[in-house]
Design an enzyme around this catalytic site. Structure first.
Site, PDB file in Angstrom:
ATOM      1  N   HIS A  17       0.801  -1.224   0.000  1.00 36.66           N
ATOM      2  CA  HIS A  17       0.000   0.000   0.000  1.00 36.66           C
ATOM      3  C   HIS A  17       0.839   1.283   0.000  1.00 36.66           C
ATOM      4  O   HIS A  17       0.390   2.304   0.513  1.00 36.66           O
ATOM      5  CB  HIS A  17      -0.942   0.034   1.207  1.00 36.66           C
ATOM      6  CG  HIS A  17      -2.157  -0.837   1.046  1.00 36.66           C
ATOM      7  ND1 HIS A  17      -3.302  -0.416   0.412  1.00 36.66           N
ATOM      8  CD2 HIS A  17      -2.391  -2.106   1.445  1.00 36.66           C
ATOM      9  CE1 HIS A  17      -4.199  -1.385   0.429  1.00 36.66           C
ATOM     10  NE2 HIS A  17      -3.661  -2.428   1.047  1.00 36.66           N
TER      11      HIS A  17
ATOM     12  N   ASP B 298       1.424  -2.911  -9.870  1.00 37.53           N
ATOM     13  CA  ASP B 298       0.948  -4.185 -10.394  1.00 37.53           C
ATOM     14  C   ASP B 298       1.238  -4.361 -11.884  1.00 37.53           C
ATOM     15  O   ASP B 298       1.878  -5.349 -12.282  1.00 37.53           O
ATOM     16  CB  ASP B 298      -0.544  -4.352 -10.117  1.00 37.53           C
ATOM     17  CG  ASP B 298      -0.853  -4.426  -8.628  1.00 37.53           C
ATOM     18  OD1 ASP B 298       0.089  -4.589  -7.831  1.00 37.53           O
ATOM     19  OD2 ASP B 298      -2.033  -4.315  -8.269  1.00 37.53           O
TER      20      ASP B 298
END
Length: 407
Positions: free
Chosen positions: A41, A192
């Site tokens: 995160h 990602d």
């Protein structure tokens, strides 16, 4: 891209495409999932992260639909779903919709729209039929949605005979990120798709999400990765994912009274952490502490991994899970039990929540020779507490995405 014979999943997706659409594909793509060893995160706070592509992937193939400009026909073979849409009737980006769409075709609408609007920069002048299938687990934190976006973007580019200059892998990663941000409502960072596109079989990626540059960190070949699934599903757009990002933005805005040049929480000086936390109300202080400490864990862990210091690297993974649980509050009891069980086993180097949390799986880095033992031990502990058996996937670090024309 491949030597003969094709991998089983590649052959399967090509066969299903021909069976469903009545003709062969013109392009074939492989887009892997990813694991994130450290850096939970903090990509959207422009932090440092340590992901790697894995040897499980989504395969896609496609052919052009002449005379059907802007039409996209889709076969999701593993889900036994098919559908179609036209670019001229696409839903607007999520912030412009009165009610967010909950439709599996959004995972295809987004990349198609981003391709024509951002990559091609022209009106769609051909249609496309796409088939996807593979062995990439869904919903356990290996970024299957980013792999799907990357695969579709690369396939569209391979089929676009009018494409201008080549697009860099960094640009493809940005386009895939925009697809998830704008059309799926997930305010993820760059990590990602970047890991999917830049992965290497021999190492993981130390990515600086501010400079958008990376260098490779070798990953020992005698280590394996276990993904242990809680069975608790979550959809990121409807979880606390977006609110965590909003909290980081709010905390950074509050801290500009102390440091006017601060861009994100990454910029908070570690020696000023207590002062920064005192300037905001809970839970923003905890969010600040997670980002600042996680950036340091990535630096320390990447250095330890490069030097073969697995003890220090494992300690960084364990501390990362604790911070994700206590300061960022993205864990759940099932994830905590799995992480604790793995971390207590001597065959485990370190374990932490996989992906965004709120459900899904843990990631355990283990000595390959003891992978089965670690998996059995963790599964027993989970069964004793939750009366169900967790799914365990063993994966390894693998190469990044690739695409080729077939004809």
């Amino acid at each position: 891209m491949h030597s003969s014979p094709l991998p089983a999943d590649a052959a399967r997706v090509l066969a299903r495409h021909r069976e469903h659409f009545g003709r062969g594909a013109e392009a074939l793509c492989r887009a892997p999932g990813r694991v994130n060893l450290l850096g939970g995160h903090i990509d959207y706070s422009e932090g440092l992260v340590l992901p790697g592509a894995i040897d499980r992937a989504l395969w896609g193939c496609a052919h052009r639909l002449e005379g059907a400009a802007g039409r996209v026909e889709v076969l999701a073979a593993d889900l036994e779903r098919h559908g179609s849409f036209a670019l001229d009737d696409l839903a607007p980006p999520v912030p412009q919709r009165p009610v967010q769409r909950a439709d599996w075709l959004d995972y295809f609408r987004g990349p198609a729209t981003i391709y024509w609007r951002c990559a091609a920069r022209r009106a769609a002048d051909f249609g496309v039929a796409i088939t996807v299938a593979g062995d990439l687990p869904i919903g356990i934190g290996v970024s299957s949605s980013a792999a799907l976006s990357v695969a579709q973007l690369l396939l569209l580019d391979a089929l676009d005979i009018a494409a201008n200059e080549p697009t860099s892998r960094l640009e493809w990663a940005r386009f895939a990120q925009r697809s998830e941000n704008e059309y799926l409502g997930v305010q993820c960072g760059l990590m990602d798709p970047y890991a999917c596109l830049h992965g290497s079989e021999g190492g993981v990626v130390l990515l600086d999400c501010r400079s958008e540059t990376h260098h490779e960190v070798p990953f020992p070949s005698d280590l394996a990765l276990l993904l242990v699934d809680t069975g608790v599903r979550r959809r990121l757009a409807g979880s606390g994912f977006n609110s965590r990002r909003d909290e980081c933005v709010a905390a950074a805005q509050a801290l500009r009274t102390l440091w006017p040049e601060l861009r994100t929480l990454r910029d908070v000086p570690a020696e000023e952490l207590e002062r920064a936390m005192a300037c905001v109300d809970p839970p923003l202080g905890q969010r600040i502490r997670h980002v600042v400490s996680e950036c340091e864990r990535v630096r320390r862990g990447a250095r330890a991994l490069a030097e073969g210091d697995l003890e220090t690297f494992g300690a960084a993974m364990r501390a990362s899970h604790a911070s994700s649980r206590d300061d960022y509050e993205v864990s759940i009891p099932e994830l905590d039990l799995l992480a604790d069980a793995a971390n207590e086993h001597p065959g485990c180097v370190g374990a932490r929540v996989s992906g965004a949390g709120f459900g899904g799986a843990i990631l355990a880095v283990v000595h390959a020779a003891q992978a089965d033992r670690v998996g059995r031990c963790v599964a027993r502990r989970f069964e004793q507490h939750f009366a169900r058996t967790p799914r365990i996937e063993q994966v390894r670090i693998g190469p990044g995405a690739s695409c080729q024309r077939l004809v």
